[in-house]
Design a protein around this motif. Sequence first.
Motif, PDB file in Angstrom:
ATOM      1  N   LEU A  65      -6.412   9.042   1.175  1.00 36.54           N
ATOM      2  CA  LEU A  65      -6.232   7.696   1.715  1.00 36.54           C
ATOM      3  C   LEU A  65      -7.273   6.736   1.172  1.00 36.54           C
ATOM      4  CD1 LEU A  65      -5.321   8.426   5.449  1.00 36.54           C
ATOM      5  CD2 LEU A  65      -3.794   7.740   3.590  1.00 36.54           C
ATOM      6  N   ALA A  66      -8.508   7.207   1.002  1.00 39.80           N
ATOM      7  CA  ALA A  66      -9.547   6.348   0.420  1.00 39.80           C
ATOM      8  C   ALA A  66      -9.176   5.953  -1.003  1.00 39.80           C
ATOM      9  CB  ALA A  66     -10.886   7.078   0.443  1.00 39.80           C
ATOM     10  N   ILE A  67      -8.651   6.913  -1.767  1.00 37.09           N
ATOM     11  CA  ILE A  67      -8.204   6.618  -3.129  1.00 37.09           C
ATOM     12  C   ILE A  67      -7.047   5.624  -3.100  1.00 37.09           C
ATOM     13  CG2 ILE A  67      -7.165   7.635  -5.184  1.00 37.09           C
ATOM     14  CD1 ILE A  67      -8.650  10.265  -4.334  1.00 37.09           C
ATOM     15  N   SER A  68      -6.124   5.840  -2.158  1.00 39.65           N
ATOM     16  CA  SER A  68      -4.956   4.960  -2.064  1.00 39.65           C
ATOM     17  C   SER A  68      -5.375   3.533  -1.750  1.00 39.65           C
ATOM     18  CB  SER A  68      -4.013   5.475  -0.976  1.00 39.65           C
ATOM     19  OG  SER A  68      -3.525   6.760  -1.315  1.00 39.65           O
ATOM     20  N   ARG A  69      -6.324   3.359  -0.836  1.00 36.12           N
ATOM     21  CA  ARG A  69      -6.784   1.999  -0.520  1.00 36.12           C
ATOM     22  C   ARG A  69      -7.412   1.347  -1.750  1.00 36.12           C
ATOM     23  NH1 ARG A  69     -10.330   0.123   4.665  1.00 36.12           N
ATOM     24  NH2 ARG A  69      -8.257  -0.162   5.530  1.00 36.12           N
ATOM     25  N   ALA A  70      -8.194   2.110  -2.531  1.00 35.52           N
ATOM     26  CA  ALA A  70      -8.798   1.546  -3.746  1.00 35.52           C
ATOM     27  C   ALA A  70      -7.718   1.098  -4.730  1.00 35.52           C
ATOM     28  CB  ALA A  70      -9.720   2.576  -4.390  1.00 35.52           C
ATOM     29  N   ILE A  71      -6.649   1.890  -4.864  1.00 32.47           N
ATOM     30  CA  ILE A  71      -5.563   1.517  -5.773  1.00 32.47           C
ATOM     31  C   ILE A  71      -4.851   0.268  -5.278  1.00 32.47           C
ATOM     32  CG2 ILE A  71      -3.330   2.252  -6.678  1.00 32.47           C
ATOM     33  CD1 ILE A  71      -4.393   5.115  -6.703  1.00 32.47           C
ATOM     34  N   VAL A  72      -4.536   0.221  -3.983  1.00 31.92           N
ATOM     35  CA  VAL A  72      -3.836  -0.948  -3.422  1.00 31.92           C
ATOM     36  C   VAL A  72      -4.684  -2.200  -3.575  1.00 31.92           C
ATOM     37  CG1 VAL A  72      -2.952  -1.962  -1.290  1.00 31.92           C
ATOM     38  CG2 VAL A  72      -2.452   0.424  -1.831  1.00 31.92           C
ATOM     39  N   HIS A  73      -5.973  -2.098  -3.320  1.00 32.22           N
ATOM     40  CA  HIS A  73      -6.861  -3.258  -3.483  1.00 32.22           C
ATOM     41  C   HIS A  73      -6.882  -3.733  -4.928  1.00 32.22           C
ATOM     42  CE1 HIS A  73      -9.413  -2.853   0.436  1.00 32.22           C
ATOM     43  NE2 HIS A  73      -8.135  -3.018   0.667  1.00 32.22           N
ATOM     44  N   SER A  74      -6.845  -2.798  -5.879  1.00 34.95           N
ATOM     45  CA  SER A  74      -6.851  -3.193  -7.295  1.00 34.95           C
ATOM     46  C   SER A  74      -5.591  -3.961  -7.670  1.00 34.95           C
ATOM     47  CB  SER A  74      -7.000  -1.956  -8.185  1.00 34.95           C
ATOM     48  OG  SER A  74      -5.815  -1.178  -8.201  1.00 34.95           O
ATOM     49  N   HIS A  75      -4.514  -3.823  -6.862  1.00 33.54           N
ATOM     50  CA  HIS A  75      -3.283  -4.572  -7.086  1.00 33.54           C
ATOM     51  C   HIS A  75      -3.253  -5.877  -6.297  1.00 33.54           C
ATOM     52  CE1 HIS A  75      -1.904  -0.724  -8.735  1.00 33.54           C
ATOM     53  NE2 HIS A  75      -0.893  -1.377  -9.269  1.00 33.54           N
ATOM     54  N   GLY A  76      -4.324  -6.149  -5.543  1.00 34.65           N
ATOM     55  CA  GLY A  76      -4.351  -7.355  -4.729  1.00 34.65           C
ATOM     56  C   GLY A  76      -3.630  -7.208  -3.411  1.00 34.65           C
ATOM     57  N   GLY A  77      -3.444  -5.966  -2.940  1.00 32.20           N
ATOM     58  CA  GLY A  77      -2.751  -5.738  -1.682  1.00 32.20           C
ATOM     59  C   GLY A  77      -3.684  -5.241  -0.595  1.00 32.20           C
ATOM     60  N   ARG A  78      -3.086  -4.757   0.505  1.00 27.27           N
ATOM     61  CA  ARG A  78      -3.852  -4.240   1.631  1.00 27.27           C
ATOM     62  C   ARG A  78      -3.224  -2.939   2.100  1.00 27.27           C
ATOM     63  NH1 ARG A  78      -4.411  -7.017   6.668  1.00 27.27           N
ATOM     64  NH2 ARG A  78      -2.234  -7.711   6.445  1.00 27.27           N
ATOM     65  N   LEU A  79      -4.063  -2.051   2.629  1.00 33.38           N
ATOM     66  CA  LEU A  79      -3.603  -0.794   3.207  1.00 33.38           C
ATOM     67  C   LEU A  79      -4.387  -0.574   4.489  1.00 33.38           C
ATOM     68  CD1 LEU A  79      -2.013   1.865   3.106  1.00 33.38           C
ATOM     69  CD2 LEU A  79      -3.839   2.812   1.676  1.00 33.38           C
TER      70      LEU A  79
ATOM     71  N   ASP B 226       5.331 -14.164  -0.903  1.00 33.09           N
ATOM     72  CA  ASP B 226       4.980 -13.384  -2.091  1.00 33.09           C
ATOM     73  C   ASP B 226       4.473 -11.984  -1.759  1.00 33.09           C
ATOM     74  OD1 ASP B 226       2.666 -14.142  -0.857  1.00 33.09           O
ATOM     75  OD2 ASP B 226       1.659 -14.880  -2.666  1.00 33.09           O
ATOM     76  N   ARG B 227       4.844 -11.451  -0.587  1.00 31.53           N
ATOM     77  CA  ARG B 227       4.358 -10.133  -0.191  1.00 31.53           C
ATOM     78  C   ARG B 227       5.491  -9.294   0.380  1.00 31.53           C
ATOM     79  NH1 ARG B 227      -1.386  -8.930  -0.960  1.00 31.53           N
ATOM     80  NH2 ARG B 227      -2.051 -10.859  -1.961  1.00 31.53           N
ATOM     81  N   VAL B 228       5.364  -8.000   0.232  1.00 30.18           N
ATOM     82  CA  VAL B 228       6.251  -7.062   0.891  1.00 30.18           C
ATOM     83  C   VAL B 228       5.388  -6.075   1.662  1.00 30.18           C
ATOM     84  CG1 VAL B 228       6.348  -5.473  -1.079  1.00 30.18           C
ATOM     85  CG2 VAL B 228       8.179  -5.460   0.612  1.00 30.18           C
ATOM     86  N   CYS B 229       5.812  -5.743   2.854  1.00 26.47           N
ATOM     87  CA  CYS B 229       5.049  -4.818   3.695  1.00 26.47           C
ATOM     88  C   CYS B 229       5.879  -3.553   3.903  1.00 26.47           C
ATOM     89  CB  CYS B 229       4.727  -5.468   5.041  1.00 26.47           C
ATOM     90  SG  CYS B 229       3.721  -4.408   6.122  1.00 26.47           S
ATOM     91  N   LEU B 230       5.302  -2.403   3.550  1.00 31.18           N
ATOM     92  CA  LEU B 230       5.923  -1.113   3.783  1.00 31.18           C
ATOM     93  C   LEU B 230       5.270  -0.461   4.988  1.00 31.18           C
ATOM     94  CD1 LEU B 230       5.683  -1.275   0.324  1.00 31.18           C
ATOM     95  CD2 LEU B 230       7.184   0.677   0.706  1.00 31.18           C
ATOM     96  N   ARG B 231       6.107   0.103   5.872  1.00 28.84           N
ATOM     97  CA  ARG B 231       5.606   0.767   7.064  1.00 28.84           C
ATOM     98  C   ARG B 231       6.061   2.221   7.047  1.00 28.84           C
ATOM     99  NH1 ARG B 231       8.282  -1.733  11.679  1.00 28.84           N
ATOM    100  NH2 ARG B 231       9.927  -0.204  11.254  1.00 28.84           N
ATOM    101  N   ILE B 232       5.107   3.113   7.211  1.00 34.96           N
ATOM    102  CA  ILE B 232       5.409   4.539   7.298  1.00 34.96           C
ATOM    103  C   ILE B 232       4.955   5.007   8.670  1.00 34.96           C
ATOM    104  CG2 ILE B 232       4.921   6.832   6.348  1.00 34.96           C
ATOM    105  CD1 ILE B 232       4.482   5.501   3.642  1.00 34.96           C
ATOM    106  N   GLU B 233       5.937   5.390   9.501  1.00 33.65           N
ATOM    107  CA  GLU B 233       5.652   5.835  10.858  1.00 33.65           C
ATOM    108  C   GLU B 233       6.005   7.314  11.003  1.00 33.65           C
ATOM    109  OE1 GLU B 233       6.651   3.234  14.152  1.00 33.65           O
ATOM    110  OE2 GLU B 233       7.414   1.755  12.718  1.00 33.65           O
ATOM    111  N   ASP B 234       5.326   7.985  11.894  1.00 27.17           N
ATOM    112  CA  ASP B 234       5.621   9.392  12.151  1.00 27.17           C
ATOM    113  C   ASP B 234       5.531   9.651  13.654  1.00 27.17           C
ATOM    114  OD1 ASP B 234       2.839  10.543  12.890  1.00 27.17           O
ATOM    115  OD2 ASP B 234       2.427   9.528  10.984  1.00 27.17           O
ATOM    116  N   SER B 235       6.073  10.772  14.061  1.00 27.89           N
ATOM    117  CA  SER B 235       6.099  11.129  15.483  1.00 27.89           C
ATOM    118  C   SER B 235       4.897  11.958  15.894  1.00 27.89           C
ATOM    119  CB  SER B 235       7.383  11.905  15.797  1.00 27.89           C
ATOM    120  OG  SER B 235       7.438  13.106  15.029  1.00 27.89           O
ATOM    121  N   GLY B 236       3.840  11.889  15.087  1.00 27.53           N
ATOM    122  CA  GLY B 236       2.623  12.617  15.415  1.00 27.53           C
ATOM    123  C   GLY B 236       1.887  11.997  16.586  1.00 27.53           C
ATOM    124  N   SER B 237       0.673  12.487  16.823  1.00 28.69           N
ATOM    125  CA  SER B 237      -0.091  12.070  17.997  1.00 28.69           C
ATOM    126  C   SER B 237      -0.759  10.714  17.836  1.00 28.69           C
ATOM    127  CB  SER B 237      -1.151  13.125  18.332  1.00 28.69           C
ATOM    128  OG  SER B 237      -1.993  13.347  17.210  1.00 28.69           O
TER     129      SER B 237
END
Length: 535
Positions: A486-500, A449-460
Amino acid sequence: MEWLRRLPLLVGFIGLYVALDAASFIHPLHGLNITPWNPAPALGLVLVVRLGRIAWLPLTIAVVVAELAMRRGGLPTWQALVPALVLAGGYFLLGRVLARRLAAASLLNDRRTLFAWWWRVAVGTLLISVVYLFALRVVGLLPPARWWIGLLRFWVGDGVGISIMMPLLWWLSSPRARGLLRSTVARPESLGYLLLASLTLWIAFGFGGHNGFKLFYLLFLPVVWAAARQGMAGAIVCAAFVQIGVIVAMRFLHYNAVSVAELQILAMAIAMVGFFVAAAVDEQRRTGQDLRQSLRLAAAGEMAATLTHELHHPLTALSAYAGACEQLLERGEVGERLHSAIRCVVRESARTSEVVHRLQGFFRSGSPELESVSLGELVDSAAAPYRLRAERSGIRLRIATMPDLTLRVDRLQVEVVLRSLLGFAFDAVSDSPRQPRRIWVAAWKDGHDRVCLRIEDSGSGLTPDQVLHLFEPIAPSGSGKRQSGLAISRAIVHSHGGRLWAETSNHGVLKCELPIERHASAAQVARNDIAPAVS
């Protein structure tokens, strides 16, 4: 007029004060009103703090009536009247001192206010005890040899009675707090800690009561439970219940005065520990609520781009349809073509209103407006503004084929999250000298019942310490704006029952886990165990 309007309340106060004083008349020293438990002054202090100066007369009447009613022997009335007036004056002055600290709306549920209230009660009751005992000596009601015993018992009685009962009476005197107290007691959990309190009282007095009260510490358990789970409301209810249980047990088991005083000190210690735990819990909850509200307000900047994008299409369509209606009216058209154009105007207006309404709802409560959204559509919409930026900055943006999954999310809010993650990745790549410069996005089904999105970059990448503090609302120097997002994004994801979360690596890795719609078809789930990998 003020006296007449409050007359029923003041008369009821006098009757209740005398009744409480009579109920607590336990082990009186020389027949005087010096007992190891005295809750009546708590009622008087609440009246003085609430009503101010007009409370002095009913308080004086109540104290005098109680003193005369409790006095033993055929002593002249003046011998009881003088100490009673001294006592009434002391309670009135202490109430006025407490009123400077306790605002009308205060719930005694922050540690600073609670500590300030408690030490004023401790010092004030000590001073009242000294003056009252001195008055008893002057009128000849207290032998000199009993001075120190009388002082200790009276101070303990008043201190314990006020410390435990005043918070309860204070809450009962406030409509808002009374409603909160009623809703707290009505919870099923309240029955649990009250039953535990009854059990620990039975154990303490049944097995350890005559053996130095070695099991009395068990009474901490229900009070701390109530405080930790329900804050000050639970602590007040449980502490008062334990106090009443202690008094009933002492009366039933015929404890002597020394044992009663010792138990009262222990009961006060239990209650104060519970109150301070409850105050800390309430403070933490208020801080969490304030933080969530601050995050919602700060999200305005993050959502501005999304709002512009969402409103652009319906507003453009509205303008086009309105122009078409105008042209049709100029031509004298009143048939189906005009009606169709008007329906389109109404539809696009409703769409615009829905976007604004959803945004307002998020800022007001943070509650997501859930809808069924395709994962691929969601990612494409969030990434659209970054495709042009990638071309201009020479960054290669690769997005893998998304699994054919449907999410149950607030599309507007989750787009804000994805754009914030992509923006962080773009900033990380722009700040890094590494080549090639690229960002890649992939997703896969994680469990049933979960989907995981991964965002990767070539940064340091991120160090362990940076990962630990990455989602804090206040960012380290140099990363404030993007870390706030990012802090706002984590609060939104948590409100949906997800993780960031972020991972420690030699390049940037951010992952977001969201729930899949529960009613997705079995065929859809079977098709999408994993998305194609992107290298």
